[in-house]
Design a protein around this motif. Structure first.
Motif, PDB file in Angstrom:
ATOM      1  N   SER A   1       0.729  -1.236   0.001  1.00  0.00           N
ATOM      2  CA  SER A   1       0.033  -0.195  -0.327  1.00  0.00           C
ATOM      3  C   SER A   1       1.096   1.836  -0.083  1.00  0.00           C
ATOM      4  O   SER A   1       1.976   1.633   0.347  1.00  0.00           O
ATOM      5  CB  SER A   1      -0.486  -0.065   1.167  1.00  0.00           C
ATOM      6  N   GLU A   2       0.701   2.199  -0.522  1.00  0.00           N
ATOM      7  CA  GLU A   2       1.427   3.486  -0.816  1.00  0.00           C
ATOM      8  C   GLU A   2       0.750   5.057  -0.450  1.00  0.00           C
ATOM      9  O   GLU A   2       0.895   6.158  -0.272  1.00  0.00           O
ATOM     10  CB  GLU A   2       1.866   3.714  -2.459  1.00  0.00           C
ATOM     11  N   ASP A   3      -0.638   4.531  -0.201  1.00  0.00           N
ATOM     12  CA  ASP A   3      -1.211   5.170   0.164  1.00  0.00           C
ATOM     13  C   ASP A   3      -2.586   5.498   1.304  1.00  0.00           C
ATOM     14  O   ASP A   3      -2.974   5.939   1.437  1.00  0.00           O
ATOM     15  CB  ASP A   3      -2.179   6.438  -0.852  1.00  0.00           C
TER      16      ASP A   3
ATOM     17  N   GLN B   1      -6.221   8.017   4.488  1.00  0.00           N
ATOM     18  CA  GLN B   1      -5.517   7.885   3.160  1.00  0.00           C
ATOM     19  C   GLN B   1      -5.132   8.663   2.793  1.00  0.00           C
ATOM     20  O   GLN B   1      -5.546  10.479   2.977  1.00  0.00           O
ATOM     21  CB  GLN B   1      -6.703   8.380   2.031  1.00  0.00           C
ATOM     22  N   LEU B   2      -3.803   9.730   1.884  1.00  0.00           N
ATOM     23  CA  LEU B   2      -3.171   9.694   1.334  1.00  0.00           C
ATOM     24  C   LEU B   2      -3.155  10.781   0.305  1.00  0.00           C
ATOM     25  O   LEU B   2      -4.378   9.992  -0.820  1.00  0.00           O
ATOM     26  CB  LEU B   2      -1.661   9.854   1.659  1.00  0.00           C
ATOM     27  N   ASP B   3      -3.135  11.604   0.269  1.00  0.00           N
ATOM     28  CA  ASP B   3      -3.687  12.334  -0.954  1.00  0.00           C
ATOM     29  C   ASP B   3      -2.437  12.655  -2.417  1.00  0.00           C
ATOM     30  O   ASP B   3      -3.396  12.227  -3.277  1.00  0.00           O
ATOM     31  CB  ASP B   3      -3.987  14.148  -1.313  1.00  0.00           C
ATOM     32  N   GLU B   4      -1.167  12.216  -2.212  1.00  0.00           N
ATOM     33  CA  GLU B   4      -0.487  11.336  -3.145  1.00  0.00           C
ATOM     34  C   GLU B   4      -0.106   9.873  -2.881  1.00  0.00           C
ATOM     35  O   GLU B   4       0.834  10.158  -1.417  1.00  0.00           O
ATOM     36  CB  GLU B   4       0.347  12.168  -3.644  1.00  0.00           C
ATOM     37  N   PRO B   5      -0.306   9.162  -3.419  1.00  0.00           N
ATOM     38  CA  PRO B   5       0.643   8.044  -3.009  1.00  0.00           C
ATOM     39  C   PRO B   5       1.970   7.812  -2.473  1.00  0.00           C
ATOM     40  O   PRO B   5       2.595   8.532  -3.394  1.00  0.00           O
ATOM     41  CB  PRO B   5       0.704   6.546  -4.196  1.00  0.00           C
ATOM     42  N   ASP B   6       2.671   7.478  -1.349  1.00  0.00           N
ATOM     43  CA  ASP B   6       4.280   7.809  -0.902  1.00  0.00           C
ATOM     44  C   ASP B   6       4.359   6.997  -0.137  1.00  0.00           C
ATOM     45  O   ASP B   6       4.036   7.034   0.757  1.00  0.00           O
ATOM     46  CB  ASP B   6       3.984   9.173  -0.516  1.00  0.00           C
ATOM     47  N   ALA B   7       4.775   5.557  -0.649  1.00  0.00           N
ATOM     48  CA  ALA B   7       5.380   4.655   0.764  1.00  0.00           C
ATOM     49  C   ALA B   7       5.861   4.833   1.688  1.00  0.00           C
ATOM     50  O   ALA B   7       5.441   4.424   2.460  1.00  0.00           O
ATOM     51  CB  ALA B   7       5.747   3.350  -0.144  1.00  0.00           C
ATOM     52  N   ASP B   8       6.765   6.009   1.302  1.00  0.00           N
ATOM     53  CA  ASP B   8       8.512   6.100   2.342  1.00  0.00           C
ATOM     54  C   ASP B   8       6.737   6.837   3.623  1.00  0.00           C
ATOM     55  O   ASP B   8       7.444   6.775   4.074  1.00  0.00           O
ATOM     56  CB  ASP B   8       9.417   7.205   2.211  1.00  0.00           C
ATOM     57  N   ALA B   9       6.223   7.640   2.853  1.00  0.00           N
ATOM     58  CA  ALA B   9       5.513   8.198   4.233  1.00  0.00           C
ATOM     59  C   ALA B   9       4.518   7.417   4.623  1.00  0.00           C
ATOM     60  O   ALA B   9       4.183   7.876   6.244  1.00  0.00           O
ATOM     61  CB  ALA B   9       4.802   9.315   3.593  1.00  0.00           C
ATOM     62  N   ILE B  10       3.945   6.332   4.320  1.00  0.00           N
ATOM     63  CA  ILE B  10       2.850   5.171   4.925  1.00  0.00           C
ATOM     64  C   ILE B  10       4.511   4.888   5.831  1.00  0.00           C
ATOM     65  O   ILE B  10       3.702   4.548   7.342  1.00  0.00           O
ATOM     66  CB  ILE B  10       2.728   4.930   3.790  1.00  0.00           C
ATOM     67  N   ALA B  11       5.108   4.500   5.684  1.00  0.00           N
ATOM     68  CA  ALA B  11       6.281   3.886   6.267  1.00  0.00           C
ATOM     69  C   ALA B  11       6.716   4.597   7.598  1.00  0.00           C
ATOM     70  O   ALA B  11       6.745   4.021   8.525  1.00  0.00           O
ATOM     71  CB  ALA B  11       7.718   3.130   4.917  1.00  0.00           C
ATOM     72  N   LEU B  12       6.877   5.768   7.706  1.00  0.00           N
ATOM     73  CA  LEU B  12       7.058   6.677   8.487  1.00  0.00           C
ATOM     74  C   LEU B  12       6.503   6.581   9.109  1.00  0.00           C
ATOM     75  O   LEU B  12       6.315   6.608  10.580  1.00  0.00           O
ATOM     76  CB  LEU B  12       7.829   7.878   7.422  1.00  0.00           C
TER      77      LEU B  12
END
Length: 380
Positions: A317-319, A329-340
């Motif tokens: 999942s990226e978002d 849910q993030l507005d923009e997919p970002d796998a690093d943000a989710i992991a952080l």
């Protein structure tokens, strides 16, 4: 922070986890108790914190739930105080649990802390969850058996005991020793001196709980679903019979609901991220604006996730992530943000600045900071 756990993790996971008990002598060399018996008794005064006392008198077991104000009438021996989810109220106890991050966070339950007087314990019993027990101050003798089928009975309304068992481990634990007990293993522990113990528990949902939880999710989120349909049916030859074909379609209707990966992910993520015990949530006053949040992170202040807040994402999942029973849910997919957000208990400014879309993370993080799920240490 405590010294690292002295354990061959690969060997442990291959040979002991969920299989058989293990004693890790001096697992935490030089272990220092993160709280005192008096502090534990202070937590048991609070009505919103789950606590129990277990004691023996005249060969009879007794148990009661808190809050508790006095222990004098229990005497000097044969009683135990147990307090659940102490990691949520005491950051240094959460630090102890950090040593077990090699097990996925969704499996972690809480840290229960107990104080026992000499002879104090809760009797022989079997749990359906795995636990690491760290010996703090004092000494306690533990007997643990391999998984076995034993008769179980109510020793008291709130105490379930098992019959006598053969022990695989029979040892006196000293400060810093760690005992791992998998689900289904009978065990009993009695203090030899006044003793503190820290039980890091790991949950495993059972199939019945999963099905009932999934049904609840369906009722809450789905207004309709496909119905049984027997168009093109042949004439019925036995009025009272339920045909195999009908049962296959009934099962297919149910399996179809489970076969939707998005529905499954949202149900499981929301369910498993719910806190089992009340969180110590304190909304921020005055509320942060986005600019103020960015300034503090730029200034070098770290954001810490509230102890006990459960935050997870699905592999790939990226978002989307799940926090305390809700989906975000993030507005923009970002796998690093989710992991952080989910992998780390702490967020610092440079990590956010390095993301592809820092604004997407900050916009979802801001209301969570304002609700108290993340906090700046200086605000404590």
């Amino acid at each position: 922070m405590h010294s690292a756990l002295k354990l061959d993790i690969d060997d442990f996971l291959a040979n002991y986890w969920q299989r058989k008990p293990k004693l890790i002598k001096a697992g935490f060399p030089g272990f220092e108790d993160p709280l005192s018996p008096d502090e534990l008794a202070g937590l048991a005064l609070e009505p919103h914190i789950e606590s129990r006392r277990v004691w023996r008198a005249d060969d009879r077991w007794n148990a009661e739930t808190g809050p508790f104000e006095s222990y004098d009438h229990l005497g000097e021996t044969d009683w135990t105080l147990l307090v659940q989810a102490v990691n949520q109220w005491h950051p240094a106890v959460q630090d102890v649990a950090e040593a077990f991050r090699f097990i996925p966070g969704w499996r972690f339950d809480d840290v229960m802390v107990s104080f026992s007087t000499p002879g104090g314990g809760v009797g022989p019993h079997i749990d359906q969850y795995g636990v690491f027990i760290i010996q703090g101050d004092g000494r306690r003798r533990w007997r643990v058996g391999l998984p076995q089928t034993l008769k179980q009975f109510a020793a008291h309304g709130a105490l379930r005991h098992c019959e006598a068992f053969e022990a695989e481990i029979d040892e006196v634990l000293e400060p810093g020793d760690v005992l791992y007990i998998p689900p289904g293993c009978p065990h009993e522990g009695y203090a030899e001196t006044p003793a503190l113990n820290y039980s890091i528990g790991f949950r495993a949902p059972d199939a019945r709980d999963l099905i009932s939880g999934f049904a609840d999710h369906m009722l809450a989120h789905e207004s309709d679903s496909r119905r049984f349909d027997d168009a093109a049916m042949a004439p019925c030859s036995a009025h009272g019979r339920i045909d195999h074909q009908a049962m296959l379609q009934v099962k297919a209707l149910m399996v179809e609901l489970l076969d939707d990966p998005v529905r499954m992910a949202d149900w499981f993520g929301e369910m498993i991220s719910e806190a089992k015990h009340d969180l110590d949530l304190e909304p921020v006053e005055p509320l942060y604006s986005l600019e103020e949040l960015v300034l503090r992170l730029d200034h070098g202040d770290h954001l810490y996730r509230l102890a006990g807040a459960r935050c997870f994402y699905m592999e790939g999942s990226e978002d989307v992530f799940y926090l305390d029973g809700d989906r975000y849910q993030l507005d923009e997919p970002d796998a690093d943000a989710i992991a952080l957000l989910c992998d780390q208990a702490r967020i610092c400014g440079p990590e956010v600045a390095c993301l592809k879309q820092p604004e997407a993370l900050l916009e979802v993080l801001l209301p969570l900071v304002n609700q108290g799920y993340w906090y700046f240490e200086e605000d404590e």
